[in-house]
Design a protein around this motif. Structure first.
Motif, PDB file in Angstrom:
ATOM      1  N   HIS A  11       0.830  -1.202   0.000  1.00  0.00           N
ATOM      2  CA  HIS A  11       0.000   0.000   0.000  1.00  0.00           C
ATOM      3  C   HIS A  11       0.868   1.258   0.000  1.00  0.00           C
ATOM      4  CE1 HIS A  11      -3.462  -2.525   0.687  1.00  0.00           C
ATOM      5  NE2 HIS A  11      -2.917  -3.022   1.786  1.00  0.00           N
TER       6      HIS A  11
ATOM      7  N   HIS B  54       0.950   4.084  -2.829  1.00  0.00           N
ATOM      8  CA  HIS B  54       0.739   5.484  -2.471  1.00  0.00           C
ATOM      9  C   HIS B  54       1.872   6.352  -3.014  1.00  0.00           C
ATOM     10  CE1 HIS B  54       1.541   8.893   0.326  1.00  0.00           C
ATOM     11  NE2 HIS B  54       0.239   9.097   0.171  1.00  0.00           N
TER      12      HIS B  54
ATOM     13  N   GLU C 179       1.475   6.956  -6.666  1.00  0.00           N
ATOM     14  CA  GLU C 179       0.416   7.952  -6.876  1.00  0.00           C
ATOM     15  C   GLU C 179       0.949   9.370  -6.664  1.00  0.00           C
ATOM     16  OE1 GLU C 179      -3.750   5.682  -5.689  1.00  0.00           O
ATOM     17  OE2 GLU C 179      -2.637   6.753  -4.129  1.00  0.00           O
TER      18      GLU C 179
ATOM     19  N   TYR D 197       2.731   9.343   5.320  1.00  0.00           N
ATOM     20  CA  TYR D 197       2.020   8.070   5.153  1.00  0.00           C
ATOM     21  C   TYR D 197       2.677   6.987   6.007  1.00  0.00           C
ATOM     22  CZ  TYR D 197      -0.328   4.110   2.956  1.00  0.00           C
ATOM     23  OH  TYR D 197      -1.077   2.977   2.739  1.00  0.00           O
TER      24      TYR D 197
END
Length: 458
Positions: free
Chosen positions: A347, A351, A354, A401
């Motif tokens: 993940h 991220h 992105e 994050y």
């Protein structure tokens, strides 16, 4: 200034003290994108006693001191923003002792990992930590360096048995012993490893080494998605296969590898793997790993036992950063460095990709997938203020994050100045404990001031 130079020459010798502009420039920067700053003087000690004299003098006169290895760090650790004295350890490059029966070596801080491994080879031994750059061992301890082999052998902190440290006032201490374990006193090895020159200077290191494996095999495994690749690695780790290296390289970075190395790897998320052991045991590990990889969706897995083929595989991986640099002339590389729980790794990488797209930045993703550590390699035009701002925003998004998943802002590159702003958020009240330790050991705040912990002189 003149008085300081003359007194340093009296403490050392004239040829060990330099204010040459080229020398000062060389010690004004590391391999990061951070702003440069020159020291007032660079000194080149040869002994622990000389380092002690330098620090006694600097502490008395409250002159900032920055230890320097090879300048290969990535977060501005050795940039002397307060000027002062840079201590270059390149002349302290002796291998003091190799003790094969104890699996230990004693070295000075200026010894490089390549230099050590060349000396160890005749004893059938090797030093395990491989950060890519041919850094000095003193610098590697200072940043708690890691790299591709950490999943099997651990990080730099796991290799340290004892350190000889010169404290800010010139006092010389030892932090450990030759014993394999100890329940005596506080764990000073762990405290000083990763302290980035903010608590003292290392003048002697006692490190753990390993026997060269009887047999090695490497592999390249391709997947359709990053999630499948991470799932495959998790399966391998859960069943206890003693994998020595496992690196994840994303599709864009494989494209970069092919362009730079003239290889023809499938341009998909790819795992680079390596196994160490005896031939019979590895045959079982390879078969089991292949089965697990295929269960996770691996589209192709190719094993290499030939030394030249293995070297080509890892050369391609290690040269990835330089391939980006060479193909983006005029730009500097920003390397992000976070570590998350392995369950969050896919993940986190998704991220990060992105964010690269969002901020319209050129770069790739790679990771030490076995321990949850990954990097974004981002090429930035430092003369373009908008691009620099976007790169900083990307870095912050990736760090935030990681912290939101109870990870860390730096898995292996260290804090320096680049990650200092995240220390309070990551550590909470423990940050104040660190500040208290810094103030106790360095009350005048002369040791690499402004790095890791921001404190004022007592």
């Amino acid at each position: 200034m003149t008085t300081m130079i003359n007194q340093l020459k009296e403490l050392l010798s004239e040829e060990q003290v330099s204010i040459n502009e080229t020398i000062l420039e060389q010690h004004s920067q590391d391999e990061s994108y951070h702003d440069v700053a020159k020291p007032d003087v660079v000194v080149f000690p040869k002994t622990t006693e000389e380092v002690s004299r330098i620090l006694q003098y600097a502490n008395t006169h409250k002159i900032p001191v920055v230890p320097f290895g090879r300048g290969s760090s990535l977060e501005g650790h050795i940039i002397p923003y307060d000027n002062g004295i840079t201590i270059d350890f390149s002349l302290m490059d002796k291998i003091i002792a190799i003790q094969p029966e104890d699996l230990l070596v004693v070295v000075q801080p200026g010894v490089t990992r390549t230099q050590l491994n060349q000396a160890l080879k005749q004893h059938g031994l090797f030093f395990s930590v491989d950060p890519g750059a041919d850094a000095t061992l003193g610098g590697m301890v200072a940043t708690n360096a890691s790299g591709t082999t950490a999943v099997r052998y651990g990080v730099m902190r796991d290799q340290v048995r004892d350190l000889e440290v010169v404290l800010a006032d010139g006092t010389v201490i030892h932090t450990g012993s030759l014993a394999a374990k100890s329940a005596s006193g506080y764990h000073l090895n762990g405290l000083f490893t990763g302290s980035e020159g903010t608590l003292g200077c290392f003048t002697e290191l006692t490190l753990r080494v390993y026997g060269i494996p009887e047999f090695e095999t490497a592999a390249r495994a391709t997947f359709n998605t990053v999630e499948e690749a991470v799932e495959a690695v998790t399966s391998v780790l859960q069943v206890g296969i003693p994998i020595a290296r496992v690196e994840l390289v994303d599709e864009e970075s494989i494209r970069q590898v092919n362009a730079h190395n003239e290889t023809s790897f499938a341009e998909k998320p790819t795992l680079f793997l390596e196994f160490h052991g005896n031939e019979a045991g590895l045959a079982q590990d390879v078969a089991f790993t292949t089965e697990l990889m295929q269960d996770a969706g691996c589209t192709e897995i190719i094993f290499e036992t030939d030394t030249a083929a293995r070297n080509q595989l890892w050369t391609a991986r290690h040269n990835l950063a330089y391939s980006y640099i060479h193909s983006h002339k005029g730009k500097k590389m920003m390397v992000t460095d976070v570590c998350v729980p392995i369950s969050e790794l896919a993940h986190a990488i998704h991220h990060a990709r992105e964010q690269l797209t969002k901020y319209q930045l050129a770069g790739g993703l790679l990771g030490h997938v076995g321990d949850g550590n990954f990097h974004a390699l981002v090429m930035v035009d430092m003369k373009n203020t908008d691009e620099v701002a976007r790169a900083n925003a990307l870095n912050e998004a990736i760090v935030e994050y990681a912290l939101s998943k109870n990870g860390t802002c730096t898995g292996e590159h260290g804090v320096g100045v680049g990650k200092q702003k995240y220390q309070r958020k990551e550590h909470g009240a423990a940050y104040d404990v660190m500040a208290s330790i810094k103030q106790t050991l360095d009350p005048n705040n002369i040791m690499n001031p402004g790095k890791i912990i921001k404190v004022d002189p007592v």
